[in-house]
Write an enzyme that holds these catalytic residues in place. Structure first.
Site, PDB file in Angstrom:
ATOM      1  N   ASP A 178       0.853  -1.179   0.000  1.00  0.00           N
ATOM      2  CA  ASP A 178       0.000   0.000   0.000  1.00  0.00           C
ATOM      3  C   ASP A 178       0.895   1.236   0.000  1.00  0.00           C
ATOM      4  O   ASP A 178       2.104   1.136   0.262  1.00  0.00           O
ATOM      5  CB  ASP A 178      -0.901  -0.038   1.235  1.00  0.00           C
ATOM      6  CG  ASP A 178      -1.806   1.173   1.341  1.00  0.00           C
ATOM      7  OD1 ASP A 178      -2.332   1.602   0.300  1.00  0.00           O
ATOM      8  OD2 ASP A 178      -1.974   1.692   2.449  1.00  0.00           O
ATOM      9  N   VAL A 189      38.643  -4.054   0.473  1.00  0.00           N
ATOM     10  CA  VAL A 189      39.711  -4.339   1.440  1.00  0.00           C
ATOM     11  C   VAL A 189      39.966  -5.830   1.499  1.00  0.00           C
ATOM     12  O   VAL A 189      41.117  -6.288   1.543  1.00  0.00           O
ATOM     13  CB  VAL A 189      39.324  -3.791   2.832  1.00  0.00           C
ATOM     14  CG1 VAL A 189      40.352  -4.200   3.870  1.00  0.00           C
ATOM     15  CG2 VAL A 189      39.183  -2.276   2.777  1.00  0.00           C
ATOM     16  N   ARG A 208       6.386  17.086  -4.419  1.00  0.00           N
ATOM     17  CA  ARG A 208       5.212  17.331  -5.259  1.00  0.00           C
ATOM     18  C   ARG A 208       5.187  18.819  -5.585  1.00  0.00           C
ATOM     19  O   ARG A 208       5.265  19.662  -4.702  1.00  0.00           O
ATOM     20  CB  ARG A 208       3.940  16.910  -4.528  1.00  0.00           C
ATOM     21  CG  ARG A 208       3.962  15.469  -4.094  1.00  0.00           C
ATOM     22  CD  ARG A 208       2.819  15.119  -3.183  1.00  0.00           C
ATOM     23  NE  ARG A 208       1.528  15.277  -3.847  1.00  0.00           N
ATOM     24  CZ  ARG A 208       0.400  14.783  -3.357  1.00  0.00           C
ATOM     25  NH1 ARG A 208       0.404  14.121  -2.223  1.00  0.00           N
ATOM     26  NH2 ARG A 208      -0.733  14.952  -3.996  1.00  0.00           N
ATOM     27  N   GLU A 246      -3.248  21.711   0.211  1.00  0.00           N
ATOM     28  CA  GLU A 246      -3.675  23.100   0.407  1.00  0.00           C
ATOM     29  C   GLU A 246      -3.446  23.540   1.844  1.00  0.00           C
ATOM     30  O   GLU A 246      -3.084  24.697   2.099  1.00  0.00           O
ATOM     31  CB  GLU A 246      -5.145  23.247   0.035  1.00  0.00           C
ATOM     32  CG  GLU A 246      -5.409  23.150  -1.457  1.00  0.00           C
ATOM     33  CD  GLU A 246      -6.708  23.822  -1.839  1.00  0.00           C
ATOM     34  OE1 GLU A 246      -7.660  23.739  -1.048  1.00  0.00           O
ATOM     35  OE2 GLU A 246      -6.771  24.422  -2.931  1.00  0.00           O
ATOM     36  N   ASP A 258      -6.464  -2.743   3.031  1.00  0.00           N
ATOM     37  CA  ASP A 258      -5.385  -3.662   2.683  1.00  0.00           C
ATOM     38  C   ASP A 258      -5.636  -5.079   3.195  1.00  0.00           C
ATOM     39  O   ASP A 258      -4.842  -5.982   2.921  1.00  0.00           O
ATOM     40  CB  ASP A 258      -4.052  -3.158   3.260  1.00  0.00           C
ATOM     41  CG  ASP A 258      -3.742  -1.741   2.830  1.00  0.00           C
ATOM     42  OD1 ASP A 258      -3.913  -1.442   1.637  1.00  0.00           O
ATOM     43  OD2 ASP A 258      -3.354  -0.929   3.683  1.00  0.00           O
ATOM     44  N   LEU A 274      39.553  -8.041  -0.873  1.00  0.00           N
ATOM     45  CA  LEU A 274      40.253  -8.495  -2.071  1.00  0.00           C
ATOM     46  C   LEU A 274      41.705  -8.037  -2.083  1.00  0.00           C
ATOM     47  O   LEU A 274      42.549  -8.651  -2.741  1.00  0.00           O
ATOM     48  CB  LEU A 274      39.529  -7.998  -3.318  1.00  0.00           C
ATOM     49  CG  LEU A 274      38.118  -8.577  -3.528  1.00  0.00           C
ATOM     50  CD1 LEU A 274      37.485  -7.974  -4.776  1.00  0.00           C
ATOM     51  CD2 LEU A 274      38.161 -10.083  -3.651  1.00  0.00           C
ATOM     52  N   ASP A 324      -4.402   2.417 -14.023  1.00  0.00           N
ATOM     53  CA  ASP A 324      -5.531   3.047 -13.347  1.00  0.00           C
ATOM     54  C   ASP A 324      -6.558   1.981 -12.955  1.00  0.00           C
ATOM     55  O   ASP A 324      -6.626   0.914 -13.566  1.00  0.00           O
ATOM     56  CB  ASP A 324      -6.166   4.087 -14.262  1.00  0.00           C
ATOM     57  CG  ASP A 324      -7.298   4.826 -13.585  1.00  0.00           C
ATOM     58  OD1 ASP A 324      -8.455   4.554 -13.938  1.00  0.00           O
ATOM     59  OD2 ASP A 324      -7.025   5.644 -12.712  1.00  0.00           O
ATOM     60  N   GLY A 325      -7.367   2.303 -11.947  1.00  0.00           N
ATOM     61  CA  GLY A 325      -8.342   1.335 -11.456  1.00  0.00           C
ATOM     62  C   GLY A 325      -9.337   0.887 -12.498  1.00  0.00           C
ATOM     63  O   GLY A 325      -9.734  -0.289 -12.540  1.00  0.00           O
ATOM     64  N   ILE A 333       2.178   1.726 -15.007  1.00  0.00           N
ATOM     65  CA  ILE A 333       1.227   2.467 -14.183  1.00  0.00           C
ATOM     66  C   ILE A 333      -0.171   2.113 -14.674  1.00  0.00           C
ATOM     67  O   ILE A 333      -0.481   2.310 -15.849  1.00  0.00           O
ATOM     68  CB  ILE A 333       1.443   3.993 -14.272  1.00  0.00           C
ATOM     69  CG1 ILE A 333       2.943   4.328 -14.185  1.00  0.00           C
ATOM     70  CG2 ILE A 333       0.650   4.710 -13.201  1.00  0.00           C
ATOM     71  CD1 ILE A 333       3.594   3.942 -12.892  1.00  0.00           C
TER      72      ILE A 333
END
Length: 1203
Positions: free
Chosen positions: A428, A1112, A621, A513, A819, A1114, A758-759, A756
């Site tokens: 989710d 280190v 955003r 907002e 969920d 090696l 969409d529903g 992507i």
């Protein structure tokens, strides 16, 4: 005016019997008489509810919710069913029944029944313990309190479980709805209320619901007490966004109900003092629970390794049958040869009439004798080890969330090893990847960036911006315009603050907002109040550049129009008239749409676009802010066209959009904002490490596409340069067409691809016709994000992957009730505790406090559990075969007589005492690599993910090795004891002396084998291995002398210890036989570790040298050829050599825009704005006593908005 509802005339005279019929009972009939004006009764498919009256004519589902697997009635049958689904338990039950046949069992009647009963008892206790924890978590939810009107004394507190269909309840601010309600009235104007549905669809923005005008005036208890009538609505279903119903008043026309009046269980009341609602769906009838897969609740999950081992029981049973057939046939053949010749066997002829009878009886005897080829102790050992592993998970302080005080919790122990084989993670977004917090982090005004992207504070502070304003620098003008636009262009409403009148509390439908308005207020551009046609802003005087008390001006702007945000427009605008009489349009939105509407010659455009890329690089955003001045004449003409569009009955939405496009032109870009949708700590790093472990991460969210994509970039799920396929079509044919197109592009793509969805498109993609095509495309993409997905769609996506690729382990993680369905559908469900309630945790198998803990849960505890359980199962088979196959070898030398080689009670104690500790030590403490190394090198997870330690080849290699070990031990022991003379005085040994010696050698060999397979030795390892050997040597002399003084059995073992310990040949065999038996195993390990170094071996060697850096290591150790493999070094973290050629630049940086308002809600934002005047004048609010500073969208200007 409150309308009277009368039960006597409800539904046009429909009687109680008719109400029952309306719920679906075809046998009931209506006894009431209908007048000519009455309406027909409700159809049989609908539910009819009597308001405010109990009991209802028809009994409805209770409001109690359960996620437990059992109850008092179902525990025994379900537990027995699950127990005997394990073929080993069914087999041992069969053996226990056979042992009850007289003279058939050479090992006694209870040597199998007693251990099997103990195993089932331990398993039952574990199941009861785990189910009790689920029941307690359910109780926390079911015992919450809510105010309900059940008597004439008014509202009283009742537990959620006491709420019934038809009750009227009062839900207060910040409380969850206890069931699905029909909204009657609220404390807000016109019956509006705000709800947060992040628990349902993952969206954090507030949504509006609107009561019917006829019920919105029910604001007192007296009004509610006289309320009477019925509600007719649809039957319970899982459609979250659909609702159809009617409320039937007395003497009035039926009033329709729609989703605007529905308040769903799982959502929360916000920014509203109270609401009244009628309960329509309760408990498992609620839409939230209907989206949970009830079958998944009852289905008891089992690990993939457990199921594989269960299948091997069938193969072992086939091997057992083969050995028993050989032995039974050998018995018949041997007797056929020897009975006529050996006179002392003649009495057997009297007992066996026919060879056919003798064969069947012998077969059953050998089945009982060899039955422990399948280890009976395996199940109880597994149960106890798994339980202790869950304690280790809970005790791990690295997975303790100090913020919420939440430790990791393993709610089941059956799936520990599956944590080490996860291939797909379905996550989710809201509350799982993010913190549900929007923070104004940076901005650009006039091409200049202000704010610190790396700040951890939750308030925006930039002294440079403030100084520019105070000192009236050249930048002051553009900053003033920018902040003024931010403080005016929104749909936020205010509530008064009695303590600080000039610092109101903000009520925002969008968290973005709220963050913008709060940031402007912190810079002295405070949005004070909103009236139907005016907005007031308090601004610090720009002329005030002196010290002392600051001066402020209150500016009043006339609000002319609000042009609302939609997903298609990707912007919102306000038209205001300034105090000077100018008309300004202020617009904010995505850069892609704002830039298309700019006037020519933009001085800040290039710099602002570059800064937007920088903001997006930090995962913020973004919004562009632009303004323009509108001529009064143009506005007048435009207003007429806008009114015509807004009142059009045909294509209203499109016409409004066209009208908005006309005026949103010739804009002047003044700046941009950057809002951080704060991720949980460590999420990007966790996802990056999980992907290095070859785990695919899909995000399934109910949030908007733009928001989800933005978070995808923030958390590194979507990377720069990744090609994104966007599937948002609205028809089956178009979705099919785009799937084919994307698959072709994916085949030709050189860069990683992301999908992507969409529903709406997901609905068609999951249809029968396109499931396979969608799966093929999605599994070839590096990242998948499904947006606007309903809870059941989330579960369907998980089910698609699980069913199509059954060998790939799926894990679903979430924090909300939306969920639950996918958590229950996946192989493993993980709940994030303390975010959106307890629903996800109650339904989960494991609970953690933060997403980042998933890395440690899988890469450390999961890999360890898989490694330990694999070795434990293989070792238990090995030690049992080593002992019990010797019975078969002994049968060959004893004429297949069915006589046991070992004393019966020493056999019974073999698994319980003498070899019980090594598998426990392996299962609890063994580990190939440390936790730090596994976190540092995710490639180590591949060993368990690919199942390299437990598969058909490994299992049968161990079985073959066990058969060889048994053969070597028996042959060498038989060679030593063949002549039967063990002492210098010529004394002979007995049969049980030979068996006791072989038993001793088996214990030493299997214990040393456990040490050979142990990857890390500890004090517990030494105690377990050497202690097991010592326990036999302590037990042997005691047991050989105890009869008949203390026990009534053991007579066959008297004197065995003294005789065996006094023989030098026994002590010679004690050294020679284990060394010879394990010599091949030692050589195999030496050659394998020397010539075929794996990644695990490399990391183990680094740990032994105390080196954590591969370079280190090696430099210190001369690398073997395999270590120079560039691919291996790259996977472990060392950079492979790169060419000097430059890498071509990828596509432009993706930018997500900050908007998450409710679209198409019950009330438009413009309507909400018009309903609110100066809120300090609204009577009877008294809301200040109940305001919560923790409210998501209630923001105090002086405090962090989400503190």
């Amino acid at each position: 005016m409150v309308f009277p509802l009368s039960y006597s005339n409800v539904a046009g005279g429909t009687s109680a019997a008719g109400l029952i019929a309306a719920e679906g009972s075809s046998s009931a009939s209506s006894n009431g008489s209908n007048s000519p004006t009455t309406e027909p009764p409700a159809p049989a498919s609908n539910r009819v509810i009597i308001i405010n009256k109990q009991p209802q004519p028809l009994k409805f589902c209770s409001n109690s919710v359960s996620t437990t697997k059992y109850n008092a009635l179902t525990f025994l049958p379900l537990f027995l069913f699950e127990s005997f689904r394990r073929y080993s338990n069914a087999f041992f039950l069969f053996i226990a029944c056979l042992q009850q046949i007289p003279d058939a069992s050479p090992t006694g009647h209870y040597t199998t029944l007693a251990p099997l009963s103990f195993i089932l008892f331990v398993s039952a206790c574990k199941e009861i313990f785990e189910d009790t924890k689920r029941r307690m978590a359910d109780g926390d939810v079911n015992n919450r309190k809510v105010l309900a009107l059940k008597s004439n004394f008014g509202f009283e507190e009742y537990r959620w479980t006491k709420i019934q269909v038809g009750d009227i309840v009062q839900v207060r601010n910040n409380e969850e709805f206890p069931s699905d309600l029909v909204l009657l009235a609220s404390s807000e104007p016109q019956g509006i209320c705000y709800i947060e549905t992040s628990n349902l669809d993952g969206e954090t923005n507030l949504k509006t619901r609107l009561a019917l005008p006829e019920t919105a005036q029910l604001r007192s208890v007296d009004d509610l007490l006289i309320l009477d009538g019925t509600i007719e609505c649809e039957t319970p279903n899982r459609h979250l966004y659909d609702f159809t119903g009617n409320i039937r008043p007395s003497g009035r026309q039926t009033i329709p109900l729609c989703p605007d009046q529905l308040l769903l269980r799982g959502s929360r009341l916000k920014n509203t003092d109270w609401v009244y609602g009628v309960v329509v769906f309760t408990g498992h009838d609620s839409k939230l629970m209907r989206n949970s897969k009830q079958g998944a609740i009852l289905r008891l999950k089992r690990s993939q390794l457990d199921e594989f081992a269960n299948r091997q029981v069938i193969m072992m049973f086939a091997l057992l049958v083969l050995i028993c057939l050989v032995s039974a046939i050998g018995n018949v053949v041997w007797q056929g040869w020897h009975l006529p010749l050996d006179w002392y066997l003649f009495p057997m002829v009297n007992r066996v009439v026919e060879n056919k009878q003798n064969f069947g009886f012998s077969f059953l005897t050998f089945v009982i004798l060899y039955n422990n080829l399948i280890p009976i102790s395996l199940q109880v050992t597994l149960e106890m080890v798994r339980f202790i592993q869950t304690l280790f998970i809970s005790w791990d302080l690295e997975m303790y969330d100090s913020t919420s005080g939440t430790p990791a919790v393993a709610r089941t122990s059956n799936l520990n090893e599956d944590l080490g084989q996860v291939k797909y993670i379905f996550s989710d977004k809201t509350g799982t990847l993010t913190e549900n917090k929007m923070i104004f982090r940076q901005c650009s005004a006039g091409g200049v960036v202000y704010g610190d992207h790396s700040s951890t504070q939750e308030t925006f502070i930039d002294t440079t911006m403030t100084q520019n304003l105070r000192m009236n620098t050249p930048q002051a003008g553009i900053i003033h315009e920018f902040l003024l636009a931010v403080s005016l262009c929104h749909t936020v409403v205010t509530e008064p603050n009695p303590d600080q009148p000039n610092k109101p509390i903000y009520l925002a439908a969008s968290p973005d907002e709220a963050a913008l308005v709060k940031a402007a207020a912190s810079l002295d551009y405070t949005f004070l109040k909103r009236e139907p046609n005016h907005i007031s802003v308090r601004v610090r005087s720009r002329a005030d550049n002196r010290g002392g008390e600051p001066k402020y001006d209150v500016l009043n702007y006339e609000l002319l129009e609000v042009l609302e945000f939609t997903s298609e427009r990707k912007r919102m605008s306000v038209l205001v008239r300034t105090p000077e009489g100018r008309i300004l349009l202020m617009c904010k939105g995505a850069d892609s749409v704002i830039c298309d509407r700019l006037a020519p010659h933009q001085p800040y455009l290039d710099r602002t676009i570059a800064q937007l890329d920088e903001f997006a690089g930090h995962g913020f955003r973004t919004l562009c802010i632009a303004t323009t001045e509108i001529a009064p004449e143009f506005y007048t003409e435009w207003k007429k066209q806008f009114v015509i569009a807004a009142t059009s009955m045909d294509r209203r939405k499109e016409k409004i959009a066209e009208a908005c496009n006309v005026i949103e032109r010739n804009l002047q870009l003044i700046g941009a904002t950057a809002i951080e949708d704060r991720l949980q700590e460590g999420v990007p790093e966790c996802i990056a490490q999980l992907r290095k472990a070859d785990i695919k991460v899909w995000v399934l969210t109910g949030d908007k596409m733009e928001t989800a994509v933005n978070i995808g970039h923030s958390c590194n799920l979507l990377t720069k340069g990744m090609t994104l396929f966007t599937l948002n079509e609205t028809s089956l044919d178009r979705v099919r067409e785009m799937l084919y197109k994307f698959r072709g592009e994916l085949h030709d793509a050189s860069a990683p691809c992301g999908l992507i969805v969409d529903g709406r498109a997901l609905h068609y993609a999951l249809s029968v016709d396109l499931r396979k095509d969608f799966f093929d495309l999605a599994t070839q993409c590096k990242a998948v994000i499904c947006c606007r997905a309903s809870p059941i769609q989330k579960a369907d996506v998980v089910s698609l992957v699980r069913v199509t690729n059954p060998r790939d382990i799926t894990l679903a993680i979430g924090d909300g009730a939306n969920d639950v369905a996918m958590i229950q559908t996946a192989h493993i469900g993980v709940g994030i505790s303390g975010k959106e309630g307890l629903q996800a945790v109650c339904a989960s198998d494991y609970a953690i406090g933060q997403f980042r803990f998933l890395q440690r849960l899988l890469l450390v505890h999961g890999a360890w559990s898989y490694e330990r359980i694999s070795k434990l199962i293989l070792y238990c088979y090995h030690k049992n075969i080593c002992l019990y196959v010797m019975q078969f070898y002994f049968a060959i030398t004893s004429g297949f007589s069915g006589v046991t080689m070992f004393e019966r009670w020493t056999i019974g104690l073999y698994n319980i005492c003498f070899t019980a500790a090594p598998p426990f030590i392996i299962g609890i403490f063994d580990r190939s690599c440390s936790a730090d190394s596994r976190m540092r090198y995710p490639i180590l997870y591949g060993v368990s993910q690919r199942g390299e330690l437990f598969n058909y080849a490994v299992f049968w290699r161990w079985i073959f090795s066990s058969l060889i070990h048994a053969a070597v031990i028996f042959s060498l022991t038989y060679g030593i004891f063949f002549q039967g003379v063990l002492w210098s005085d010529g004394q002979m040994s007995g049969g049980f002396l030979f068996g006791a010696a072989a038993f001793t050698y088996v214990i030493v060999v299997v214990c040393l084998k456990a040490g050979l397979e142990t990857s890390s030795w500890s004090v517990f390892t030494h105690v377990g291995i050497w202690g097991s050997i010592v326990s036999w040597f302590v037990f042997l002399p005691i047991y050989s002398k105890i009869w008949p003084h203390f026990l009534g059995f053991g007579e066959d073992f008297v004197g065995i210890a003294d005789a065996m310990f006094s023989s030098w040949l026994f002590w010679f065999g004690l050294i020679f036989i284990p060394i010879t038996t394990l010599l091949f195993d030692v050589l195999y390990k030496a050659v394998n570790n020397t010539g075929y170094t794996s990644v695990v071996d490399t990391v183990r060697r680094m740990e032994s040298l105390g080196i954590t850096d591969l370079d280190v290591f090696l430099d210190v150790v001369k690398p073997r050829p395999l270590l120079e493999n560039v691919t291996l070094l790259g996977m472990m973290g060392r950079h492979a050599p790169t060419s000097a050629t430059a890498t071509p630049a990828g596509p432009p940086q993706q930018r997500g825009y900050a908007f998450s308002q409710d679209e198409g809600g019950a009330v438009s934002q413009a309507r909400v704005v018009s309903l609110y005047g100066a809120t300090d004048s609204v009577p009877n609010r008294e809301r200040m006593q109940r305001l919560s500073v923790n409210s998501l969208q209630r923001v105090h200007p002086q405090q962090p908005p989400y503190h």
